[in-house]
Design an enzyme around this catalytic site. Sequence first.
Site, PDB file in Angstrom:
ATOM      1  N   ASN A   1       0.789  -1.230   0.000  1.00  0.00           N
ATOM      2  CA  ASN A   1       0.000   0.000   0.000  1.00  0.00           C
ATOM      3  C   ASN A   1       0.826   1.289   0.000  1.00  0.00           C
ATOM      4  OD1 ASN A   1      -2.545   1.661   0.756  1.00  0.00           O
ATOM      5  ND2 ASN A   1      -1.136   2.088   2.456  1.00  0.00           N
TER       6      ASN A   1
ATOM      7  N   SER B   1      -3.484   3.502  -8.360  1.00  0.00           N
ATOM      8  CA  SER B   1      -4.221   4.775  -8.315  1.00  0.00           C
ATOM      9  C   SER B   1      -4.853   5.005  -9.680  1.00  0.00           C
ATOM     10  CB  SER B   1      -3.237   5.915  -8.018  1.00  0.00           C
ATOM     11  OG  SER B   1      -3.843   7.169  -8.279  1.00  0.00           O
TER      12      SER B   1
ATOM     13  N   TYR C   1       4.682   9.845 -10.140  1.00  0.00           N
ATOM     14  CA  TYR C   1       3.698   9.030  -9.408  1.00  0.00           C
ATOM     15  C   TYR C   1       2.857   8.204 -10.390  1.00  0.00           C
ATOM     16  CZ  TYR C   1      -0.410   8.255  -6.334  1.00  0.00           C
ATOM     17  OH  TYR C   1      -1.454   7.713  -5.612  1.00  0.00           O
TER      18      TYR C   1
ATOM     19  N   ALA D   1       3.485   7.313 -13.506  1.00  0.00           N
ATOM     20  CA  ALA D   1       4.256   6.287 -14.215  1.00  0.00           C
ATOM     21  C   ALA D   1       4.510   5.086 -13.304  1.00  0.00           C
ATOM     22  CB  ALA D   1       5.573   6.874 -14.715  1.00  0.00           C
TER      23      ALA D   1
ATOM     24  N   LYS E   1       2.665   4.147 -10.754  1.00  0.00           N
ATOM     25  CA  LYS E   1       1.399   3.433 -10.529  1.00  0.00           C
ATOM     26  C   LYS E   1       0.993   2.627 -11.775  1.00  0.00           C
ATOM     27  CE  LYS E   1       0.335   4.607  -6.283  1.00  0.00           C
ATOM     28  NZ  LYS E   1       0.634   3.647  -5.194  1.00  0.00           N
TER      29      LYS E   1
ATOM     30  N   ILE F   1      -9.349   9.971  -2.257  1.00  0.00           N
ATOM     31  CA  ILE F   1      -9.824   9.479  -0.963  1.00  0.00           C
ATOM     32  C   ILE F   1      -9.422  10.493   0.104  1.00  0.00           C
ATOM     33  CG2 ILE F   1      -9.726   7.562   0.689  1.00  0.00           C
ATOM     34  CD1 ILE F   1     -10.822   6.699  -2.104  1.00  0.00           C
TER      35      ILE F   1
HETATM   36  P1  NAP Z   1      -0.616   8.123   3.273  1.00  0.00           P
HETATM   37  O1  NAP Z   1      -1.688   8.725   4.073  1.00  0.00           O
HETATM   38  O2  NAP Z   1       0.541   8.987   2.853  1.00  0.00           O
HETATM   39  O3  NAP Z   1      -0.042   6.836   4.045  1.00  0.00           O
HETATM   40  C1  NAP Z   1       1.017   6.131   3.490  1.00  0.00           C
HETATM   41  C2  NAP Z   1       1.446   5.020   4.418  1.00  0.00           C
HETATM   42  O4  NAP Z   1       2.649   4.455   3.889  1.00  0.00           O
HETATM   43  C3  NAP Z   1       1.791   5.503   5.821  1.00  0.00           C
HETATM   44  O5  NAP Z   1       1.571   4.476   6.732  1.00  0.00           O
HETATM   45  C4  NAP Z   1       3.277   5.828   5.693  1.00  0.00           C
HETATM   46  O6  NAP Z   1       3.909   5.825   6.985  1.00  0.00           O
HETATM   47  C5  NAP Z   1       3.731   4.664   4.809  1.00  0.00           C
HETATM   48  N1  NAP Z   1       4.944   4.948   4.057  1.00  0.00           N
HETATM   49  C6  NAP Z   1       5.156   5.941   3.159  1.00  0.00           C
HETATM   50  N2  NAP Z   1       6.420   5.881   2.709  1.00  0.00           N
HETATM   51  C7  NAP Z   1       7.004   4.826   3.325  1.00  0.00           C
HETATM   52  C8  NAP Z   1       8.311   4.263   3.296  1.00  0.00           C
HETATM   53  N3  NAP Z   1       9.301   4.769   2.549  1.00  0.00           N
HETATM   54  N4  NAP Z   1       8.569   3.181   4.071  1.00  0.00           N
HETATM   55  C9  NAP Z   1       7.592   2.658   4.852  1.00  0.00           C
HETATM   56  N5  NAP Z   1       6.346   3.141   4.924  1.00  0.00           N
HETATM   57  C10 NAP Z   1       6.058   4.230   4.160  1.00  0.00           C
HETATM   58  O7  NAP Z   1      -1.187   7.475   1.911  1.00  0.00           O
HETATM   59  P2  NAP Z   1      -2.715   7.213   1.469  1.00  0.00           P
HETATM   60  O8  NAP Z   1      -3.258   8.483   0.927  1.00  0.00           O
HETATM   61  O9  NAP Z   1      -3.442   6.486   2.531  1.00  0.00           O
HETATM   62  O10 NAP Z   1      -2.472   6.258   0.205  1.00  0.00           O
HETATM   63  C11 NAP Z   1      -2.363   4.852   0.362  1.00  0.00           C
HETATM   64  C12 NAP Z   1      -2.221   4.220  -1.006  1.00  0.00           C
HETATM   65  O11 NAP Z   1      -3.353   4.574  -1.811  1.00  0.00           O
HETATM   66  C13 NAP Z   1      -0.995   4.710  -1.776  1.00  0.00           C
HETATM   67  O12 NAP Z   1      -0.461   3.667  -2.556  1.00  0.00           O
HETATM   68  C14 NAP Z   1      -1.550   5.805  -2.662  1.00  0.00           C
HETATM   69  O13 NAP Z   1      -0.767   6.031  -3.805  1.00  0.00           O
HETATM   70  C15 NAP Z   1      -2.903   5.217  -2.996  1.00  0.00           C
HETATM   71  N6  NAP Z   1      -3.880   6.231  -3.396  1.00  0.00           N
HETATM   72  C16 NAP Z   1      -4.311   7.161  -2.522  1.00  0.00           C
HETATM   73  C17 NAP Z   1      -5.240   8.097  -2.937  1.00  0.00           C
HETATM   74  C18 NAP Z   1      -5.786   9.160  -2.009  1.00  0.00           C
HETATM   75  O14 NAP Z   1      -6.578   9.974  -2.485  1.00  0.00           O
HETATM   76  N7  NAP Z   1      -5.426   9.181  -0.744  1.00  0.00           N
HETATM   77  C19 NAP Z   1      -5.714   8.080  -4.267  1.00  0.00           C
HETATM   78  C20 NAP Z   1      -5.229   7.099  -5.130  1.00  0.00           C
HETATM   79  C21 NAP Z   1      -4.317   6.170  -4.689  1.00  0.00           C
HETATM   80  P3  NAP Z   1       5.280   6.630   7.268  1.00  0.00           P
HETATM   81  O15 NAP Z   1       5.193   7.932   6.537  1.00  0.00           O
HETATM   82  O16 NAP Z   1       5.359   6.761   8.751  1.00  0.00           O
HETATM   83  O17 NAP Z   1       6.382   5.763   6.733  1.00  0.00           O
END
Ligand code: NAP
Length: 248
Positions: A91, A138, A151, A153, A155, A184
């Site tokens: 994730n 995504s 991002y 590319a 994904k 989201i």
């Molecule tokens: P988020 O709030 O930024 O959370 C990301 C999670 O990944 C956190 O637990 C973060 O914890 C961890 N993380 C990030 N970099 C890391 C690293 N180098 N090593 C270990 N852990 C890491 O992200 P989100 O918005 O929930 O998104 C989750 C997924 O859904 C992602 O793949 C994102 O691309 C996808 N997505 C999200 C959205 C949206 O609108 N939110 C839309 C489309 C797709 P730490 O920072 O403490 O490491």
Amino acid sequence: MPFDFKGKKVIVCGGSRGIGRSIALGFAEAGADVSICARNPDTLEKTRAEIARFGHLAHAGSCDLSKEAPIAKYVPEAVKALGGLDVLVNNATGYGYADDEKSWEASINVDLLAAVRASRVALPTLEKSKGNIINIASGSGLRPSVRTPAYGAAKAAVIHYTRTQAAQLAKTGIRVNCVAPGSIEFPGGVWADRKANEPALYNATLANIPAGRMGRPEEVAHVVMFLASPLASWVTAQIIGVNGGQGL
Ligand code: NAP
């Protein structure tokens, strides 16, 4: 809760916040033993404690998913703590939105390579359980956007990798699927930040979601759980959008 994951073992890479946290809590609520990893130790422990409230095993490991060595250490530790593995959810994101070296590195290393590396380490255990891998991509991986070159590319590569991985592993009984969320929103997340700091972008994005609102993390978690459940036993190599119709 319609799903039953009692006795199942789940790893959520990047499971301390946002969508990953919702996925981890969803599986725990449905009876699973869950391990999460991330970098920030405070958030990690806070979420681990939330997972533990459901009464099953809750494990957390500090791991920088942008590098191979920490993944090679964390995944076996998590498998040992859980006593096996049924579901791996990749994730994490580096949220590398810009078109600079740092964003490209973060996107390739965290969004793509972490999924490849964690899957590789988890594979022998998943073969035994005939388990599931779910990669989180995504909508940005399905459509080009000038705002998110790196991002998007990475994904798109995750989507392609999911299909290849699913074909490679189909005969082993491991299913591999990909969830591609739309926008989201949750406190502390990227869209809450944009609502506060880039309202024009937030409002333009909202206007393009046919359902008329941003998604919620648990709406992504429910689809991940469906894909990992026996109800999806004939589903593999699929990319499932969770987006209220966004990007039509
Ligand atoms: P988020 O709030 O930024 O959370 C990301 C999670 O990944 C956190 O637990 C973060 O914890 C961890 N993380 C990030 N970099 C890391 C690293 N180098 N090593 C270990 N852990 C890491 O992200 P989100 O918005 O929930 O998104 C989750 C997924 O859904 C992602 O793949 C994102 O691309 C996808 N997505 C999200 C959205 C949206 O609108 N939110 C839309 C489309 C797709 P730490 O920072 O403490 O490491």
